[in-house]
Design an enzyme around this catalytic site. Structure first.
Site, PDB file in Angstrom:
ATOM      1  NE  ARG A 234      13.123 -31.212  36.041  1.00 55.77           N
ATOM      2  CZ  ARG A 234      13.746 -32.272  35.566  1.00 55.77           C
ATOM      3  NH1 ARG A 234      13.545 -33.446  36.124  1.00 55.77           N
ATOM      4  NH2 ARG A 234      14.599 -32.164  34.561  1.00 55.77           N
ATOM      5  CD  GLU A 263      17.997 -36.375  40.080  1.00 54.99           C
ATOM      6  OE1 GLU A 263      17.528 -37.196  39.252  1.00 54.99           O
ATOM      7  OE2 GLU A 263      17.294 -35.551  40.681  1.00 54.99           O
ATOM      8  CG  HIS A 281      14.271 -38.389  40.246  1.00 55.87           C
ATOM      9  ND1 HIS A 281      14.884 -37.464  39.440  1.00 55.87           N
ATOM     10  CD2 HIS A 281      12.945 -38.230  40.027  1.00 55.87           C
ATOM     11  CE1 HIS A 281      13.989 -36.775  38.752  1.00 55.87           C
ATOM     12  NE2 HIS A 281      12.799 -37.219  39.099  1.00 55.87           N
TER      13      HIS A 281
END
Length: 321
Positions: A234, A263, A281
């Site tokens: 994370r 993000e 990601h």
């Protein structure tokens, strides 16, 4: 027929959801870009399927009285108002194991790419260069120690893949005993020892109060000056300002991150650095993982509608995010 509202997102495959749900529920897609969007779209829905970047705040549960389940198309559920959901009898689910193969492979690939300076060499060749010394110094990976933060399913599969490279592997996880780690050829160590003695560190931990900001300046000061930090866990576990400081001051040699604090990044000090590899990601992705993800979500919705406990159930009392 019951209605399930699904966010318009590449991870959420409506055709797979509908095929699995059959006649039990109709899947309707919508752009869920704000809380108002969610409340409007899910006003009469029994189910809501959202991507990892879509917050589901208290207002949603207070306004959508028919809602029975919110499914996160992914692992992290930190942006969902758990307490309010529980108070309104809404079940929260995620899909923790759909991308074990993908994320573990991505972690190993990022580690190898960072250690071998693959991205740097590629950019220099693109610019017209052809000089192996551009990557100096590079150190042999064999016989090095790799540290894993967390030792859940993703980290265990990563350890199995790393074992063929001749590395020693240690892991820090207060919830996994030394005997379990030993079954994978991994030594259990405390976090302080992990960052101090591992040559490279790969982060696989969930986001909790304990792991948030775990990699700060103090942690980077203890890491190897030739070390690489990989993060497929994370983003907020790693302080980006602290990491940029560590790279600029030679506290570590490089980083490879699939997750960031924000993000997509807007003003990250890590973007554009030769010593940092960034992927968007994307560690979870393969066509196979996408099918498993959506089938899992649909089966969890069916379980909740049938009054059963879904496979991906998140305990609202848990500290796991």
């Amino acid at each position: 027929m019951a209605t399930v509202v699904a966010n318009e997102n590449a991870m959420i495959r409506t055709e797979i959801l509908q095929a699995t749900l059959g006649d039990e529920a109709e899947v309707v897609t919508a752009a869920l870009d704000s809380t108002d969007d969610i409340v409007t779209a899910a006003a009469d829905a029994v189910g809501l399927v959202v991507d990892v970047n879509t917050p589901v705040p208290a207002e949603v549960f207070e306004a959508c009285g028919d809602l029975e389940i919110v499914a996160r198309a992914g692992v992290g559920v930190d942006r969902i108002a758990h307490d309010v959901a529980a108070a309104h009898g809404v079940t929260i689910v995620n899909v923790p194991d759909y991308c074990t193969e993908e994320v573990s492979t991505h972690a190993v690939a990022m580690l190898l790419a960072a250690v071998r300076k693959i991205s740097l060499y590629d950019s220099r060749v693109d610019a017209g260069g052809w000089d192996w010394t551009d990557g100096q110094p590079i150190h042999r990976l064999t016989t090095r120690t790799i540290g894993l933060l967390s030792f859940g399913g993703l980290a265990r599969r990563t350890a199995e893949k790393l074992s063929g490279l001749g590395c020693d592997i240690v892991a820090a996880d207060p919830y996994v005993d030394a005997e379990t780690m030993a079954e994978y050829g991994v030594e259990k160590v405390p976090f302080d020892e992990l960052v101090e003695h591992a040559d490279h560190v790969s982060v696989h931990a969930p986001l909790t109060d304990d792991t948030r900001g775990m990699f700060d300046r103090a942690a980077f000061e203890r890491m190897s000056e030739t070390g690489v930090l990989v993060n497929v866990g994370r983003g907020p576990i790693v302080s980006e300002d602290a990491l940029a400081w560590a790279l600029e001051n030679g506290e570590i040699a490089g980083a490879a991150l699939d997750v960031l604090e924000d993000e997509p990044p807007t003003d990250s000090p890590l973007v554009g650095r030769d010593d940092v590899i960034l992927t968007p990601h994307a560690a979870f992705y393969s066509e196979e993982s996408m099918r498993e993800l959506n089938e899992h979500i649909a089966n969890d919705i069916l379980a909740v509608l049938a009054g059963e406990t879904p496979k991906g159930y998140i305990d609202p009392e848990s500290n796991w995010l």
